[in-house]
Design a protein around this motif. Structure first.
Motif, PDB file in Angstrom:
ATOM      1  N   LEU A   9     -85.338 -59.968 -15.670  1.00  0.00           N
ATOM      2  CA  LEU A   9     -86.398 -59.470 -14.803  1.00  0.00           C
ATOM      3  C   LEU A   9     -86.178 -59.904 -13.365  1.00  0.00           C
ATOM      4  N   LEU A  10     -85.661 -61.119 -13.166  1.00  0.00           N
ATOM      5  CA  LEU A  10     -85.388 -61.582 -11.820  1.00  0.00           C
ATOM      6  C   LEU A  10     -84.373 -60.689 -11.142  1.00  0.00           C
ATOM      7  N   ILE A  11     -83.324 -60.305 -11.882  1.00  0.00           N
ATOM      8  CA  ILE A  11     -82.326 -59.398 -11.330  1.00  0.00           C
ATOM      9  C   ILE A  11     -82.954 -58.066 -10.981  1.00  0.00           C
ATOM     10  N   PHE A  12     -83.816 -57.577 -11.886  1.00  0.00           N
ATOM     11  CA  PHE A  12     -84.440 -56.281 -11.636  1.00  0.00           C
ATOM     12  C   PHE A  12     -85.383 -56.339 -10.437  1.00  0.00           C
ATOM     13  N   PHE A  13     -86.103 -57.423 -10.283  1.00  0.00           N
ATOM     14  CA  PHE A  13     -87.014 -57.526  -9.161  1.00  0.00           C
ATOM     15  C   PHE A  13     -86.266 -57.522  -7.844  1.00  0.00           C
ATOM     16  N   LEU A  14     -85.018 -57.974  -7.879  1.00  0.00           N
ATOM     17  CA  LEU A  14     -84.207 -57.956  -6.671  1.00  0.00           C
ATOM     18  C   LEU A  14     -83.603 -56.595  -6.409  1.00  0.00           C
ATOM     19  N   THR A  15     -83.778 -55.638  -7.354  1.00  0.00           N
ATOM     20  CA  THR A  15     -83.179 -54.319  -7.181  1.00  0.00           C
ATOM     21  C   THR A  15     -84.192 -53.201  -7.374  1.00  0.00           C
ATOM     22  N   VAL A  16     -85.486 -53.528  -7.375  1.00  0.00           N
ATOM     23  CA  VAL A  16     -86.519 -52.537  -7.678  1.00  0.00           C
ATOM     24  C   VAL A  16     -86.580 -51.452  -6.609  1.00  0.00           C
ATOM     25  N   GLN A  17     -86.774 -50.212  -7.007  1.00  0.00           N
ATOM     26  CA  GLN A  17     -86.841 -49.076  -6.101  1.00  0.00           C
ATOM     27  C   GLN A  17     -88.297 -48.753  -5.811  1.00  0.00           C
ATOM     28  N   LEU A  48     -94.218 -60.402  -7.379  1.00  0.00           N
ATOM     29  CA  LEU A  48     -93.508 -60.357  -8.657  1.00  0.00           C
ATOM     30  C   LEU A  48     -92.403 -61.405  -8.705  1.00  0.00           C
ATOM     31  N   LEU A  49     -91.685 -61.553  -7.599  1.00  0.00           N
ATOM     32  CA  LEU A  49     -90.583 -62.514  -7.557  1.00  0.00           C
ATOM     33  C   LEU A  49     -91.095 -63.937  -7.699  1.00  0.00           C
ATOM     34  N   LEU A  50     -92.100 -64.296  -6.918  1.00  0.00           N
ATOM     35  CA  LEU A  50     -92.643 -65.652  -6.988  1.00  0.00           C
ATOM     36  C   LEU A  50     -93.381 -65.891  -8.296  1.00  0.00           C
ATOM     37  N   GLU A 115     -93.940 -54.604 -29.704  1.00  0.00           N
ATOM     38  CA  GLU A 115     -95.213 -55.095 -29.167  1.00  0.00           C
ATOM     39  C   GLU A 115     -95.017 -56.385 -28.373  1.00  0.00           C
ATOM     40  N   GLN A 116     -94.169 -57.293 -28.867  1.00  0.00           N
ATOM     41  CA  GLN A 116     -93.894 -58.532 -28.145  1.00  0.00           C
ATOM     42  C   GLN A 116     -93.233 -58.237 -26.800  1.00  0.00           C
ATOM     43  N   PHE A 117     -92.331 -57.258 -26.811  1.00  0.00           N
ATOM     44  CA  PHE A 117     -91.650 -56.872 -25.580  1.00  0.00           C
ATOM     45  C   PHE A 117     -92.653 -56.322 -24.562  1.00  0.00           C
ATOM     46  N   LEU A 118     -93.522 -55.436 -25.019  1.00  0.00           N
ATOM     47  CA  LEU A 118     -94.514 -54.854 -24.119  1.00  0.00           C
ATOM     48  C   LEU A 118     -95.483 -55.912 -23.595  1.00  0.00           C
ATOM     49  N   GLU A 119     -95.844 -56.861 -24.447  1.00  0.00           N
ATOM     50  CA  GLU A 119     -96.750 -57.926 -24.036  1.00  0.00           C
ATOM     51  C   GLU A 119     -96.100 -58.783 -22.947  1.00  0.00           C
ATOM     52  N   HIS A 120     -94.813 -59.044 -23.107  1.00  0.00           N
ATOM     53  CA  HIS A 120     -94.128 -59.845 -22.081  1.00  0.00           C
ATOM     54  C   HIS A 120     -94.053 -59.077 -20.758  1.00  0.00           C
ATOM     55  N   SER A 123     -97.321 -59.400 -19.076  1.00  0.00           N
ATOM     56  CA  SER A 123     -97.514 -60.730 -18.483  1.00  0.00           C
ATOM     57  C   SER A 123     -96.820 -60.841 -17.138  1.00  0.00           C
ATOM     58  N   GLN A 124     -95.803 -59.982 -16.907  1.00  0.00           N
ATOM     59  CA  GLN A 124     -95.101 -59.965 -15.634  1.00  0.00           C
ATOM     60  C   GLN A 124     -95.628 -58.878 -14.695  1.00  0.00           C
TER      61      GLN A 124
END
Length: 310
Positions: A9-17, A48-50, A115-120, A123-124
């Motif tokens: 997710l950290l990588i994705f947040f650094l590349t979000v469009q 999101l990053l912080l 469901e666990q994936f969607l819940e995580h 949470s983000q």
């Protein structure tokens, strides 16, 4: 379980469009080749990053640090737009199947059901569609970098050898000794056992099996290879001057009598280049890749029309 997906997710947040649409009530903080970045988009990315770091909150950051962090995040968002524009220019695409395969792999690696994936994600602060979008952007980014940067990075044999010789101290191997040990009740008993071995009445392995109260007596007290510098001082003193096959004089270890048998000695020294060549190649490659990436991004920025209004 969560560490790996948080890293993704950290990588994705650094590349979000971002959407490219500018809400009428929102301020534009940058325009990149006609594509806008809004203040709300910048603050959302920053939040999101912080948010990935539990001990950091935006409201707790000093004003000067917050300003600097916003500027750095905005610069990354500008870079992301430039890379996505390059992907469009070269016709680089990512299929829906690739996105689904990636999500399936992330779930499997983190042992999550749907469901666990969607819940995580929730949470983000993410929906599954937003996650898919970020995944697509991340893959596009990597493909652009592979095509324009990574494939142009070459590491020569001469560079590897030069790095090795300039960093010899980083490739030193400690002296190691393969030892067997006999531990008995006291020093006098160790003297008796050594005399039996010396007189040929019994060998070291059998003496360990018959008398030792230490580790692995059924395997001759075999300790395997041990780094010389990690041995206790009394062990090093007992081994001083011994050669392969020798048996130490009796000495005391925590009140017990001890004998050591030197099976093999591996002298310390420089690790052969052949053993560290791949490690050196990766280090040189990564350094070159970082440099080429900065040069490539700088070239894109110089050719682009960028208006930063932060």
């Amino acid at each position: 379980m969560i560490k790996k997906i948080v890293f993704c997710l950290l990588i994705f947040f650094l590349t979000v469009q971002h959407s490219g649409a500018t809400p009428l009530v929102n301020r534009i903080v940058a325009v990149v080749n006609g594509q806008s970045i809004t203040l709300l988009e910048l603050e959302a990315r920053l939040k999101l990053l912080l948010g990935l770091f539990e001990d950091i909150r935006i409201e707790d950051l000093p004003e000067s640090q917050l300003k600097q962090t916003k500027a750095q995040v905005l610069q990354q968002m500008v870079n992301d737009i430039l890379l996505r524009q390059e992907a469009d220019r070269f016709g680089i695409e990512v299929s829906d199947r690739e996105i689904e395969n990636h999500i399936r792999q992330v779930r499997q690696e983190n042992d999550m059901d749907e469901e666990q994936f969607l819940e995580h994600l929730r949470s983000q602060g993410l929906t599954k569609e937003a996650y898919k979008k970020q995944t697509r952007d991340s893959i596009l980014r990597q493909r652009v970098l592979t095509m324009m940067v990574r494939r142009k990075v070459v590491v020569t044999r001469e560079e590897i050898e030069d790095f090795y010789h300039r960093n010899t101290s980083s490739f030193l191997e400690e002296k190691r000794v393969h030892l067997k040990v006999i531990l008995v009740a006291d020093f006098d008993k160790a003297v008796q056992v050594r005399e039996l071995i010396k007189d040929g009445e019994i060998n070291f392995d059998q003496a360990a099996a018959d008398f030792s109260q230490g580790p692995s007596p059924d395997r001759g007290g075999d300790l395997g290879f041990v780094h010389w510098e990690r041995l206790a001082p009394e062990w090093r003193q007992a081994l001083d001057g011994l050669e392969e096959g020798d048996i130490s004089q009796p000495f005391v270890v925590r009140g017990s009598g001890a004998l050591l048998n030197v099976v093999e000695i591996q002298a310390g020294g420089a690790v052969p280049l052949t053993e560290v060549e791949d490690e050196i190649r990766r280090e040189i490659f990564d350094a070159k890749l970082d440099q080429r990436f900065e040069e490539y991004i700088q070239g894109l920025r110089e050719r682009a029309v960028i208006d930063v209004r932060l």
